[in-house]
Design a protein around this motif. Structure first.
Motif, PDB file in Angstrom:
ATOM      1  N   PHE A   1       2.340   6.130  -7.674  1.00 34.75           N
ATOM      2  CA  PHE A   1       1.417   7.555  -8.255  1.00 34.75           C
ATOM      3  C   PHE A   1       2.410   8.820  -7.958  1.00 34.75           C
ATOM      4  O   PHE A   1       2.428   9.622  -8.785  1.00 34.75           O
ATOM      5  CB  PHE A   1       0.179   7.482  -7.505  1.00 34.75           C
ATOM      6  N   GLN A   2       2.875   8.902  -6.749  1.00 36.58           N
ATOM      7  CA  GLN A   2       3.545  10.180  -6.464  1.00 36.58           C
ATOM      8  C   GLN A   2       4.879  10.345  -7.195  1.00 36.58           C
ATOM      9  O   GLN A   2       5.212  11.282  -7.925  1.00 36.58           O
ATOM     10  CB  GLN A   2       3.969  10.254  -5.155  1.00 36.58           C
TER      11      GLN A   2
ATOM     12  N   PRO B   1       0.669  -1.196  -0.065  1.00 34.35           N
ATOM     13  CA  PRO B   1       0.047   0.161   0.173  1.00 34.35           C
ATOM     14  C   PRO B   1       0.656   1.416  -0.065  1.00 34.35           C
ATOM     15  O   PRO B   1       0.522   2.259  -0.725  1.00 34.35           O
ATOM     16  CB  PRO B   1      -0.771  -0.070   1.402  1.00 34.35           C
ATOM     17  N   ASP B   2       1.821   1.334   0.610  1.00 34.61           N
ATOM     18  CA  ASP B   2       2.996   2.548   0.655  1.00 34.61           C
ATOM     19  C   ASP B   2       3.610   2.625  -0.663  1.00 34.61           C
ATOM     20  O   ASP B   2       3.611   3.736  -1.166  1.00 34.61           O
ATOM     21  CB  ASP B   2       3.530   2.438   1.811  1.00 34.61           C
ATOM     22  N   ILE B   3       4.210   1.565  -1.171  1.00 38.41           N
ATOM     23  CA  ILE B   3       5.175   1.623  -2.251  1.00 38.41           C
ATOM     24  C   ILE B   3       4.288   1.894  -3.525  1.00 38.41           C
ATOM     25  O   ILE B   3       4.449   2.645  -4.329  1.00 38.41           O
ATOM     26  CB  ILE B   3       5.960   0.454  -2.519  1.00 38.41           C
TER      27      ILE B   3
ATOM     28  N   ALA C   1      -3.427   7.956  -2.832  1.00 39.04           N
ATOM     29  CA  ALA C   1      -2.320   9.048  -3.411  1.00 39.04           C
ATOM     30  C   ALA C   1      -3.081  10.105  -3.410  1.00 39.04           C
ATOM     31  O   ALA C   1      -2.327  11.300  -2.911  1.00 39.04           O
ATOM     32  CB  ALA C   1      -1.959   8.611  -4.784  1.00 39.04           C
ATOM     33  N   ALA C   2      -4.231  10.571  -3.858  1.00 42.66           N
ATOM     34  CA  ALA C   2      -5.114  11.793  -3.688  1.00 42.66           C
ATOM     35  C   ALA C   2      -5.165  12.407  -2.261  1.00 42.66           C
ATOM     36  O   ALA C   2      -5.068  13.756  -2.074  1.00 42.66           O
ATOM     37  CB  ALA C   2      -6.282  11.797  -4.210  1.00 42.66           C
TER      38      ALA C   2
ATOM     39  N   ASP D   1       5.979  13.499  -9.546  1.00 44.88           N
ATOM     40  CA  ASP D   1       7.194  13.963  -9.530  1.00 44.88           C
ATOM     41  C   ASP D   1       7.527  14.217 -10.903  1.00 44.88           C
ATOM     42  O   ASP D   1       8.296  15.674 -11.308  1.00 44.88           O
ATOM     43  CB  ASP D   1       8.186  13.183  -8.872  1.00 44.88           C
ATOM     44  N   PHE D   2       7.613  13.216 -11.863  1.00 46.57           N
ATOM     45  CA  PHE D   2       8.153  13.244 -13.187  1.00 46.57           C
ATOM     46  C   PHE D   2       7.526  14.066 -13.784  1.00 46.57           C
ATOM     47  O   PHE D   2       7.773  15.199 -14.750  1.00 46.57           O
ATOM     48  CB  PHE D   2       8.103  11.909 -13.801  1.00 46.57           C
TER      49      PHE D   2
END
Length: 256
Positions: A35-36, A28-30, A68-69, A40-41
């Motif tokens: 998405f984050q 769930p974290d990774i 992520a939101a 970034d990109f």
């Protein structure tokens, strides 16, 4: 001036063309971080307006997209299609049938036994995907087969088409709850589900929890597509069920 819409699609960590060992795991974290990292990109691309970034998540990655939101304020609009809350289903089973301490304990014992065996052998076998023959019993496994085992969605390296996730893949999902702060999301969120989708209850619960106590509800919406099943919102199915016009207007409105 001509508008440029830049799209980015990527494989989640541990899968497909993305890195990470052992293979075919989830987290769930990774997976929220996936998405984050995409944001970034996109945020530093010269032809991207960093104030107009939206994300789309399908099935299990619908839940990850909402997660992520909940943490990434750079995301201005999130649309999720036929979403799964993978932490809920990993811990409690389909339709919350195993939502009790004893069932969860039995699952933990089995999962951790498998972890010991995998580590001892340095091998991480997969659970196995869908069978080669279509299931005889009607239901959502037939629907999955019709998608993942046919030209609609088959790919030789697809986990669901072939080998399935690693046997110990859901360990962290069983112990971590997604969507914890979804009712603090200020940006726009659209949850789309099929009327006849077995997963509909997860989308309805996610929407209910998102607006509970949230001061920012006018840009939150749950859309139920009549007659559509879970997999119909992967590719439109036989009824062209994907609400393209709605998605177009949603992103145009909230990324303007």
């Amino acid at each position: 001036m001509k508008k440029i819409i830049k799209l980015l699609a990527s494989d989640p960590s541990f899968c497909g063309e993305s890195g990470g060992q052992p293979r075919y795991m989830n987290s769930p974290d990774i997976n929220t971080e996936d998405f984050q990292a995409a944001v970034d990109f996109l945020s530093v691309q010269e032809n991207v307006d960093s104030e107009k970034i939206g994300i789309i998540g399908i099935c299990g990655w619908g839940g990850m997209a909402i997660n992520a939101a909940g943490i990434d304020t750079r995301v201005k609009a999130t649309a999720v299609m036929t979403m799964y809350d993978m932490s809920r289903i990993s811990a409690d089973g389909y339709f919350d049938a195993n939502d009790n301490e004893e069932s969860r304990y039995v699952a933990r014992v089995a999962t951790n036994k498998a972890r010991t065996e995998c580590f001892a052998k340095s091998e991480y076998p997969t659970q196995g995907g869908l069978p080669n023959e279509k299931p005889a019993e009607e239901g959502f496994f037939q629907q999955y087969w019709d998608y993942y085992k046919t030209e609609r969605g088959y790919h030789p390296r697809s986990l669901n088409s072939n080998m399935g996730w690693a046997a110990t893949a859901n360990t962290s999902m069983m112990n971590t709850r997604l969507l914890r702060y979804s009712n603090e999301i200020r940006s726009a969120v659209l949850i789309v589900h099929g009327e006849k989708a077995h997963s509909r209850y997860m989308g309805e619960t996610a929407y209910k929890d998102m607006i509970k106590g949230n001061k920012y509800t006018s840009n939150k919406e749950l859309m139920i597509i009549p007659n559509a099943t879970h997999c119909d919102l992967y590719d439109g199915g036989n009824g062209n069920y994907i609400p393209w016009e709605k998605l177009d207007s949603f992103f145009k409105t909230n990324l303007k």
